[in-house]
Design an enzyme around this catalytic site. Sequence first.
Site, PDB file in Angstrom:
ATOM      1  N   CYS A   1       8.207   7.466  36.868  1.00 15.42           N
ATOM      2  CA  CYS A   1       8.379   6.032  37.101  1.00 15.42           C
ATOM      3  C   CYS A   1       9.509   5.732  38.079  1.00 15.42           C
ATOM      4  O   CYS A   1       9.632   4.595  38.550  1.00 15.42           O
ATOM      5  CB  CYS A   1       8.629   5.307  35.788  1.00 15.42           C
ATOM      6  SG  CYS A   1       7.204   5.344  34.660  1.00 15.42           S
TER       7      CYS A   1
ATOM      8  N   ARG B   1      13.598  23.133  18.037  1.00 17.73           N
ATOM      9  CA  ARG B   1      14.656  22.631  17.160  1.00 17.73           C
ATOM     10  C   ARG B   1      14.317  22.821  15.691  1.00 17.73           C
ATOM     11  O   ARG B   1      15.209  22.922  14.843  1.00 17.73           O
ATOM     12  CB  ARG B   1      14.917  21.144  17.448  1.00 17.73           C
ATOM     13  CG  ARG B   1      15.766  20.890  18.686  1.00 17.73           C
ATOM     14  CD  ARG B   1      16.253  19.454  18.726  1.00 17.73           C
ATOM     15  NE  ARG B   1      15.178  18.508  18.943  1.00 17.73           N
ATOM     16  CZ  ARG B   1      14.752  18.112  20.136  1.00 17.73           C
ATOM     17  NH1 ARG B   1      15.327  18.608  21.232  1.00 17.73           N
ATOM     18  NH2 ARG B   1      13.778  17.235  20.258  1.00 17.73           N
TER      19      ARG B   1
END
Length: 471
Positions: A44, A24
């Site tokens: 997770c 970016r």
Amino acid sequence: MERDPFVVVGGDAAGLSAASKFRRETNRDVVVFERGQWVSYAHCGLPYFVEGSVDRLTDLLSLSPSDIAERGIDLRRGHEVVAVDPAARTVTVDAGDERFDQPYSELLVATGARATTGDFDASLDGVFTIHGLDSAAALDAYLTAPDAYDPARLGDGPVDEARVTHNAALDPPTRAAIVGGGYVGVEMAEALTARGVAVHLFQRSGHVLQPFGAAVAERVEPHLTERGVTVHTDATVDRLVGDERIEAIVADGERFPVELAVLGVGVRPNTAVLDGTGVARGPNGAIRTDAYGRTSLPAVHAAGDVATARHAVTGTETWIPLGLTANRAGRAVGATVAGDPTPVGDVAGTAVVKAFEMECGRVGIVDEAAAADAGFDPVSETITAGSRSGYYPGGDETTVTLVADRTTGRVLGGAIAGRDRAAIRVDTLATAIEADLTVAELERLDLAYAPPFSPVWDPVLVAAKVVTGKL
């Protein structure tokens, strides 16, 4: 003259955050080498896939390979970096059918951590570590009767089909042992119970969720028992028993018949790629980094579960492998390499975990002995307060432990447990620590109040009042 690319080793949280931020900010080339096939996934979320709350394995993916390509990142899966030559600024890559040296201008090692198995034989059928999508897919298949298994649960990702097929052909377990009462152990106890498996949870120390402190465990352990989990604390698992498939575990000399064992005994940083380079190491052998993720090697950075960080309370080097810190550190390194020096930030060990309906949070230093070892004069108090106004329905008792330094009044840490939006309250304590607030300043925070959300005095403020009085 065109510069060599920015090379990233590891295609998950830290690695792809760095590569994305770098692209970016600049048009320069970035190459990401990933030794496996899975990239950018929510580690997770694995227990919740096993539990059945997540419909498909691929729902856990954050970015697909095509998404990554659209960002201008050269992602190469099935490419293992096996060596680094800091003097030549090259990495040696094993692509299976070829081996080659890739030059780099700057390098990021974001190889994460690996699950450990201790002295246990993890090769037996029915023995699992919950680390990586393939392990979750295999366990999901193992928990399902052969005639009921639905391959659509996998989605369309690069799953290890042979491993899934093998486990799907086995009779599902009815009894399980979980070795380790940390995050993985507690979450898997809930997941396996939801799948109809009787669970024994073994914890070597005196209480589960050791980093959260005794007060949290005193809320969690009875709740686990209420939900059918048999909790064994101060229990040492001696060995796993079985020929080809696990048949039992032996703990403190007692035999427990099981058809499933989940090993949640910890993780270690994946640092092998830098073996032989002389790179400086820190706690647990993790790669030592500075405030910008730079290692002791020129032009080599490290981020995520493989790297150290600075502790927000003690100011010392630590190793705390957690998801947000990996993403944040990777993004910072990407910005730094692109030309905008960005600190990776301190870590406070902020963490939350769910045990059935019980929510738990922790941050900073919760243990008084650990605080004393770090040079503080700790004062700790545990209070219980309502989560909402007493007349408003849906509230629950919230337990808050707050630790402060007697000399300065500074907030050092805390832990929270309860069944009504308790875990998220730990963010108030995390902010207080990052801002170096004293407990008196914490008490004066203008926190929101309305009966459906909080009593006039939020449980965190009640704890601050009590500790301020003690100081």
